[in-house]
Design a protein around this motif. Structure first.
Motif, PDB file in Angstrom:
ATOM      1  N   MET A   1      15.047  18.960  24.881  1.00 59.69           N
ATOM      2  CA  MET A   1      16.104  18.670  25.836  1.00 59.69           C
ATOM      3  C   MET A   1      17.442  18.976  25.174  1.00 59.69           C
ATOM      4  O   MET A   1      17.727  18.461  24.095  1.00 59.69           O
ATOM      5  CB  MET A   1      15.994  17.211  26.260  1.00 59.69           C
ATOM      6  N   SER A   2      18.258  19.784  25.797  1.00 57.77           N
ATOM      7  CA  SER A   2      19.489  20.234  25.179  1.00 57.77           C
ATOM      8  C   SER A   2      20.628  19.232  25.338  1.00 57.77           C
ATOM      9  O   SER A   2      21.483  19.145  24.477  1.00 57.77           O
ATOM     10  CB  SER A   2      19.891  21.581  25.761  1.00 57.77           C
ATOM     11  N   GLU A   3      20.644  18.472  26.401  1.00 60.65           N
ATOM     12  CA  GLU A   3      21.749  17.577  26.653  1.00 60.65           C
ATOM     13  C   GLU A   3      21.227  16.182  26.939  1.00 60.65           C
ATOM     14  O   GLU A   3      20.296  15.996  27.725  1.00 60.65           O
ATOM     15  CB  GLU A   3      22.546  18.099  27.849  1.00 60.65           C
ATOM     16  N   LEU A   4      21.841  15.189  26.286  1.00 61.27           N
ATOM     17  CA  LEU A   4      21.437  13.810  26.503  1.00 61.27           C
ATOM     18  C   LEU A   4      22.022  13.286  27.808  1.00 61.27           C
ATOM     19  O   LEU A   4      23.137  13.659  28.193  1.00 61.27           O
ATOM     20  CB  LEU A   4      21.934  12.927  25.359  1.00 61.27           C
ATOM     21  N   PRO A   5      21.279  12.401  28.502  1.00 62.36           N
ATOM     22  CA  PRO A   5      21.835  11.790  29.707  1.00 62.36           C
ATOM     23  C   PRO A   5      23.046  10.923  29.356  1.00 62.36           C
ATOM     24  O   PRO A   5      23.140  10.387  28.250  1.00 62.36           O
ATOM     25  CB  PRO A   5      20.695  10.908  30.238  1.00 62.36           C
ATOM     26  N   LEU A  86      15.592  -4.365  23.974  1.00 67.47           N
ATOM     27  CA  LEU A  86      15.304  -3.782  22.665  1.00 67.47           C
ATOM     28  C   LEU A  86      16.554  -3.080  22.137  1.00 67.47           C
ATOM     29  O   LEU A  86      17.249  -2.394  22.895  1.00 67.47           O
ATOM     30  CB  LEU A  86      14.181  -2.750  22.759  1.00 67.47           C
ATOM     31  N   GLU A  87      16.796  -3.246  20.857  1.00 68.53           N
ATOM     32  CA  GLU A  87      17.837  -2.456  20.202  1.00 68.53           C
ATOM     33  C   GLU A  87      17.241  -1.079  19.922  1.00 68.53           C
ATOM     34  O   GLU A  87      16.023  -0.934  19.775  1.00 68.53           O
ATOM     35  CB  GLU A  87      18.273  -3.126  18.902  1.00 68.53           C
ATOM     36  N   TRP A  88      18.070  -0.057  19.827  1.00 68.75           N
ATOM     37  CA  TRP A  88      17.569   1.296  19.571  1.00 68.75           C
ATOM     38  C   TRP A  88      16.721   1.352  18.300  1.00 68.75           C
ATOM     39  O   TRP A  88      15.707   2.030  18.244  1.00 68.75           O
ATOM     40  CB  TRP A  88      18.718   2.293  19.481  1.00 68.75           C
ATOM     41  N   ARG A  93       9.009   5.237  18.573  1.00 66.35           N
ATOM     42  CA  ARG A  93       8.493   6.424  19.261  1.00 66.35           C
ATOM     43  C   ARG A  93       8.340   6.140  20.749  1.00 66.35           C
ATOM     44  O   ARG A  93       7.982   5.043  21.149  1.00 66.35           O
ATOM     45  CB  ARG A  93       7.134   6.799  18.666  1.00 66.35           C
ATOM     46  N   VAL A  94       8.576   7.175  21.546  1.00 62.88           N
ATOM     47  CA  VAL A  94       8.352   7.127  22.994  1.00 62.88           C
ATOM     48  C   VAL A  94       7.154   8.014  23.285  1.00 62.88           C
ATOM     49  O   VAL A  94       7.182   9.208  22.984  1.00 62.88           O
ATOM     50  CB  VAL A  94       9.593   7.632  23.771  1.00 62.88           C
ATOM     51  N   ASN A  95       6.097   7.438  23.841  1.00 56.37           N
ATOM     52  CA  ASN A  95       4.855   8.177  24.082  1.00 56.37           C
ATOM     53  C   ASN A  95       4.520   8.257  25.567  1.00 56.37           C
ATOM     54  O   ASN A  95       4.546   7.251  26.264  1.00 56.37           O
ATOM     55  CB  ASN A  95       3.660   7.474  23.402  1.00 56.37           C
ATOM     56  N   LEU A  96       4.175   9.466  25.999  1.00 60.83           N
ATOM     57  CA  LEU A  96       3.562   9.683  27.314  1.00 60.83           C
ATOM     58  C   LEU A  96       2.525  10.782  27.113  1.00 60.83           C
ATOM     59  O   LEU A  96       2.821  11.963  27.179  1.00 60.83           O
ATOM     60  CB  LEU A  96       4.581  10.090  28.380  1.00 60.83           C
ATOM     61  N   ARG A  97       1.315  10.349  26.813  1.00 60.26           N
ATOM     62  CA  ARG A  97       0.229  11.296  26.548  1.00 60.26           C
ATOM     63  C   ARG A  97      -0.484  11.632  27.851  1.00 60.26           C
ATOM     64  O   ARG A  97      -0.449  10.843  28.808  1.00 60.26           O
ATOM     65  CB  ARG A  97      -0.752  10.679  25.545  1.00 60.26           C
ATOM     66  N   ARG A 135      13.055   9.745  25.022  1.00 60.00           N
ATOM     67  CA  ARG A 135      12.712  10.111  23.640  1.00 60.00           C
ATOM     68  C   ARG A 135      13.938  10.699  22.934  1.00 60.00           C
ATOM     69  O   ARG A 135      14.249  10.335  21.789  1.00 60.00           O
ATOM     70  CB  ARG A 135      11.561  11.113  23.616  1.00 60.00           C
ATOM     71  N   ALA A 136      14.645  11.593  23.597  1.00 57.18           N
ATOM     72  CA  ALA A 136      15.838  12.207  22.996  1.00 57.18           C
ATOM     73  C   ALA A 136      16.918  11.162  22.721  1.00 57.18           C
ATOM     74  O   ALA A 136      17.561  11.180  21.667  1.00 57.18           O
ATOM     75  CB  ALA A 136      16.371  13.308  23.907  1.00 57.18           C
ATOM     76  N   LEU A 137      17.110  10.236  23.657  1.00 54.36           N
ATOM     77  CA  LEU A 137      18.087   9.163  23.447  1.00 54.36           C
ATOM     78  C   LEU A 137      17.691   8.290  22.259  1.00 54.36           C
ATOM     79  O   LEU A 137      18.529   7.931  21.429  1.00 54.36           O
ATOM     80  CB  LEU A 137      18.203   8.299  24.706  1.00 54.36           C
TER      81      LEU A 137
END
Length: 147
Positions: A1-5, A86-88, A93-97, A135-137
């Motif tokens: 992802m090139s740009e964060l929300p 939750l704090e960052w 990890r952010v998972n979506l398998r 995940r990018a955030l």
């Protein structure tokens, strides 16, 4: 992802939410209409029909409340009956398998937290994009928070 929300950002299963709320309203209206049209029912019985319709709507509304809100300081996960902040730094990890019903967050305490606000059920592409954005955030904020 090139740009964060841009923060704050809310992720929620929009189509699923629309289906649940629409079904809840329809069920309430149908049950209430039936109660009012059946002349042989007593007022108490009619009230019980209306309350049953309201209860069913309430259950579907609770199911529709799931979401994830990300802001500068962390993430708030709202699941069916729980809310967790939750704090960052807590998110590893952010998972979506493939085959997962929703996103899972691997946390620094060794546990995994289900995130029902991002689920690929009806809108798979949207869920994948939301999972990538979260995940990018997470990656951006966890590297920023390192000494």
């Amino acid at each position: 992802m090139s740009e964060l929300p841009v923060l704050p950002v809310t992720f929620r299963p929009g189509r699923t939410r629309a289906v649940l709320l629409t079904a809840g309203v329809a069920i309430f209206v149908v049950i209430t209409t039936v109660a009012l049209l059946l002349e042989q029912l007593t007022p108490g019985e009619k009230l019980s029909f209306v309350l049953t319709g309201a209860l069913l709507f309430g259950v579907l509304a609770v199911l529709a409340r799931v979401k994830v809100v990300a802001d500068e300081s962390g993430v708030t996960v709202v699941n069916i009956v729980s809310r967790r902040r939750l704090e960052w730094a807590e998110i590893l990890r952010v998972n979506l398998r493939p085959g997962d019903p929703w996103v899972f967050l691997d946390l620094n305490d060794g546990t995994s937290l289900p995130v029902l606000g991002i689920q690929p059920g009806i809108a798979k592409e949207r869920a994948i994009a939301d999972a990538r954005a979260l995940r990018a955030l997470t990656e951006a904020h966890s590297t920023r928070d390192l000494p």
